[in-house]
Scaffold this motif. Sequence first.
Motif, PDB file in Angstrom:
ATOM      1  N   ILE A  26     -43.793  16.470  16.660  1.00 35.82           N
ATOM      2  CA  ILE A  26     -44.309  15.433  15.720  1.00 35.82           C
ATOM      3  C   ILE A  26     -43.993  15.943  14.436  1.00 35.82           C
ATOM      4  CG2 ILE A  26     -46.389  16.592  15.789  1.00 35.82           C
ATOM      5  CD1 ILE A  26     -47.967  13.875  15.565  1.00 35.82           C
ATOM      6  N   SER A  27     -43.873  14.825  13.363  1.00 35.67           N
ATOM      7  CA  SER A  27     -43.686  14.997  12.161  1.00 35.67           C
ATOM      8  C   SER A  27     -43.800  13.919  11.162  1.00 35.67           C
ATOM      9  CB  SER A  27     -42.239  15.332  11.742  1.00 35.67           C
ATOM     10  OG  SER A  27     -41.491  14.438  12.159  1.00 35.67           O
ATOM     11  N   GLY A  28     -44.092  13.902   9.810  1.00 27.46           N
ATOM     12  CA  GLY A  28     -44.506  12.655   8.998  1.00 27.46           C
ATOM     13  C   GLY A  28     -44.505  13.023   7.597  1.00 27.46           C
ATOM     14  N   ASP A  29     -44.829  11.894   7.022  1.00 26.69           N
ATOM     15  CA  ASP A  29     -44.935  12.058   5.234  1.00 26.69           C
ATOM     16  C   ASP A  29     -46.469  11.428   5.013  1.00 26.69           C
ATOM     17  OD1 ASP A  29     -44.944  11.968   2.608  1.00 26.69           O
ATOM     18  OD2 ASP A  29     -42.892  11.628   2.656  1.00 26.69           O
ATOM     19  N   ASN A  30     -47.243  12.148   4.733  1.00 30.39           N
ATOM     20  CA  ASN A  30     -48.474  11.608   4.331  1.00 30.39           C
ATOM     21  C   ASN A  30     -48.569  10.502   3.437  1.00 30.39           C
ATOM     22  OD1 ASN A  30     -51.359  11.176   4.762  1.00 30.39           O
ATOM     23  ND2 ASN A  30     -51.959  12.730   3.473  1.00 30.39           N
ATOM     24  N   ALA A  31     -47.690  10.982   2.202  1.00 27.56           N
ATOM     25  CA  ALA A  31     -47.676  10.198   0.977  1.00 27.56           C
ATOM     26  C   ALA A  31     -47.075   8.948   1.282  1.00 27.56           C
ATOM     27  CB  ALA A  31     -47.127  11.017  -0.070  1.00 27.56           C
ATOM     28  N   LYS A  32     -46.099   8.818   2.476  1.00 22.35           N
ATOM     29  CA  LYS A  32     -45.501   7.762   2.635  1.00 22.35           C
ATOM     30  C   LYS A  32     -46.119   6.885   3.847  1.00 22.35           C
ATOM     31  CE  LYS A  32     -41.133   9.237   0.977  1.00 22.35           C
ATOM     32  NZ  LYS A  32     -39.584   9.340   1.060  1.00 22.35           N
ATOM     33  N   ASN A  33     -47.354   7.265   4.540  1.00 27.19           N
ATOM     34  CA  ASN A  33     -47.917   6.791   5.668  1.00 27.19           C
ATOM     35  C   ASN A  33     -47.029   6.492   6.873  1.00 27.19           C
ATOM     36  OD1 ASN A  33     -50.309   6.661   4.039  1.00 27.19           O
ATOM     37  ND2 ASN A  33     -49.955   4.975   3.366  1.00 27.19           N
ATOM     38  N   THR A  34     -46.231   7.650   6.978  1.00 31.10           N
ATOM     39  CA  THR A  34     -45.492   7.426   7.971  1.00 31.10           C
ATOM     40  C   THR A  34     -45.433   8.681   8.935  1.00 31.10           C
ATOM     41  OG1 THR A  34     -43.597   8.558   6.846  1.00 31.10           O
ATOM     42  CG2 THR A  34     -43.598   6.243   7.045  1.00 31.10           C
ATOM     43  N   MET A  35     -45.041   8.363  10.403  1.00 30.13           N
ATOM     44  CA  MET A  35     -45.112   9.567  11.072  1.00 30.13           C
ATOM     45  C   MET A  35     -43.872   9.398  12.472  1.00 30.13           C
ATOM     46  SD  MET A  35     -48.336  10.725  13.881  1.00 30.13           S
ATOM     47  CE  MET A  35     -48.248   9.024  14.575  1.00 30.13           C
ATOM     48  N   TYR A  36     -43.523  10.441  12.597  1.00 33.09           N
ATOM     49  CA  TYR A  36     -42.519  10.375  13.860  1.00 33.09           C
ATOM     50  C   TYR A  36     -42.827  11.185  15.045  1.00 33.09           C
ATOM     51  CZ  TYR A  36     -40.132   9.021   9.446  1.00 33.09           C
ATOM     52  OH  TYR A  36     -40.101   8.370   8.018  1.00 33.09           O
ATOM     53  N   LEU A  37     -42.174  10.876  15.964  1.00 30.26           N
ATOM     54  CA  LEU A  37     -42.108  11.711  17.252  1.00 30.26           C
ATOM     55  C   LEU A  37     -40.672  11.814  17.886  1.00 30.26           C
ATOM     56  CD1 LEU A  37     -44.212  13.120  19.184  1.00 30.26           C
ATOM     57  CD2 LEU A  37     -44.119  11.229  20.829  1.00 30.26           C
ATOM     58  N   GLN A  38     -40.226  12.965  18.043  1.00 34.38           N
ATOM     59  CA  GLN A  38     -38.990  13.278  18.394  1.00 34.38           C
ATOM     60  C   GLN A  38     -39.093  13.815  19.762  1.00 34.38           C
ATOM     61  OE1 GLN A  38     -35.861  12.932  17.055  1.00 34.38           O
ATOM     62  NE2 GLN A  38     -35.215  13.155  19.206  1.00 34.38           N
ATOM     63  N   MET A  39     -38.423  12.851  20.660  1.00 33.42           N
ATOM     64  CA  MET A  39     -38.719  13.128  22.175  1.00 33.42           C
ATOM     65  C   MET A  39     -37.315  13.813  22.770  1.00 33.42           C
ATOM     66  SD  MET A  39     -41.553  10.294  23.171  1.00 33.42           S
ATOM     67  CE  MET A  39     -40.314   9.071  23.143  1.00 33.42           C
ATOM     68  N   ASN A  40     -37.243  14.973  22.982  1.00 34.43           N
ATOM     69  CA  ASN A  40     -36.081  15.480  23.773  1.00 34.43           C
ATOM     70  C   ASN A  40     -36.198  15.867  25.378  1.00 34.43           C
ATOM     71  OD1 ASN A  40     -34.929  15.287  21.180  1.00 34.43           O
ATOM     72  ND2 ASN A  40     -35.528  17.308  20.630  1.00 34.43           N
ATOM     73  N   ARG A  41     -35.240  15.983  25.626  1.00 38.30           N
ATOM     74  CA  ARG A  41     -35.180  16.345  27.359  1.00 38.30           C
ATOM     75  C   ARG A  41     -36.411  15.516  28.085  1.00 38.30           C
ATOM     76  NH1 ARG A  41     -36.881  21.875  27.817  1.00 38.30           N
ATOM     77  NH2 ARG A  41     -37.302  22.222  25.539  1.00 38.30           N
ATOM     78  N   LEU A  42     -36.071  14.086  27.981  1.00 38.88           N
ATOM     79  CA  LEU A  42     -37.083  13.419  28.472  1.00 38.88           C
ATOM     80  C   LEU A  42     -37.073  13.315  30.008  1.00 38.88           C
ATOM     81  CD1 LEU A  42     -36.547  10.415  25.922  1.00 38.88           C
ATOM     82  CD2 LEU A  42     -38.887  11.530  26.785  1.00 38.88           C
ATOM     83  N   LYS A  43     -37.943  13.004  30.435  1.00 40.67           N
ATOM     84  CA  LYS A  43     -38.303  13.036  32.144  1.00 40.67           C
ATOM     85  C   LYS A  43     -38.596  11.747  32.397  1.00 40.67           C
ATOM     86  CE  LYS A  43     -39.576  17.920  32.117  1.00 40.67           C
ATOM     87  NZ  LYS A  43     -40.843  18.735  32.426  1.00 40.67           N
ATOM     88  N   PRO A  44     -38.592  11.141  33.587  1.00 40.43           N
ATOM     89  CA  PRO A  44     -39.086   9.925  34.170  1.00 40.43           C
ATOM     90  C   PRO A  44     -40.436   9.736  33.965  1.00 40.43           C
ATOM     91  CG  PRO A  44     -37.522  10.709  35.759  1.00 40.43           C
ATOM     92  CD  PRO A  44     -37.680  11.690  34.963  1.00 40.43           C
ATOM     93  N   GLU A  45     -41.274  10.708  34.085  1.00 39.53           N
ATOM     94  CA  GLU A  45     -42.820  10.755  33.963  1.00 39.53           C
ATOM     95  C   GLU A  45     -43.142  10.633  32.549  1.00 39.53           C
ATOM     96  OE1 GLU A  45     -40.843  13.051  35.457  1.00 39.53           O
ATOM     97  OE2 GLU A  45     -41.570  15.131  35.386  1.00 39.53           O
ATOM     98  N   ASP A  46     -42.370  10.755  31.593  1.00 35.55           N
ATOM     99  CA  ASP A  46     -42.491  10.265  30.252  1.00 35.55           C
ATOM    100  C   ASP A  46     -42.476   8.646  30.096  1.00 35.55           C
ATOM    101  OD1 ASP A  46     -40.631  13.163  29.136  1.00 35.55           O
ATOM    102  OD2 ASP A  46     -42.639  12.810  29.264  1.00 35.55           O
ATOM    103  N   THR A  47     -42.240   8.033  30.997  1.00 35.92           N
ATOM    104  CA  THR A  47     -42.260   6.621  30.868  1.00 35.92           C
ATOM    105  C   THR A  47     -43.532   6.087  30.424  1.00 35.92           C
ATOM    106  OG1 THR A  47     -40.219   6.128  32.257  1.00 35.92           O
ATOM    107  CG2 THR A  47     -41.580   4.454  32.059  1.00 35.92           C
ATOM    108  N   ALA A  48     -43.693   5.238  29.473  1.00 36.10           N
ATOM    109  CA  ALA A  48     -44.932   4.899  29.183  1.00 36.10           C
ATOM    110  C   ALA A  48     -44.886   3.935  27.987  1.00 36.10           C
ATOM    111  CB  ALA A  48     -45.944   6.038  28.788  1.00 36.10           C
TER     112      ALA A  48
END
Length: 128
Positions: free
Chosen positions: A70-92
């Motif tokens: 998880i990362s983001g920039d509070n001043a820009k009101n943005t947030m990110y989620l980098q998801m690697n090595r994804l698994k089928p159980e991450d489906t949502a």
Amino acid sequence: QVQLVESGGGLVQAGGSLRLSCAASGRTFSSYAMGWFRQAPGKEREFVAAIIWYPGSTFYADSVKGRFTISGDNAKNTMYLQMNRLKPEDTAVYYCAARTRTYLGGGTHYYLFDYDYWGQGTQGTVSS
């Protein structure tokens, strides 16, 4: 009126990556923390990751630790989620959330009621 908008979902094969984004808007928007939750079909919405802007602490569910960032920039009101090595159980459906209340009255980053605003969600599907 505060609005959170997620983007970046999609379909990916197991082992692949997705990067989710969340953009917050609103004339007076200011958050103390933001988080990602997800909800798989037939299951409860669950915590994935959170960031508390000051002091910049991050938290992860055990199921995603070491794979998601998880990362983001509070001043820009943005947030990110980098998801690697994804698994089928991450489906949502992945939801962005923001906390605009202070922590002076208590609270954590883990529960749905810790957050004041929610996005509409973005679908992430991992095929096997």
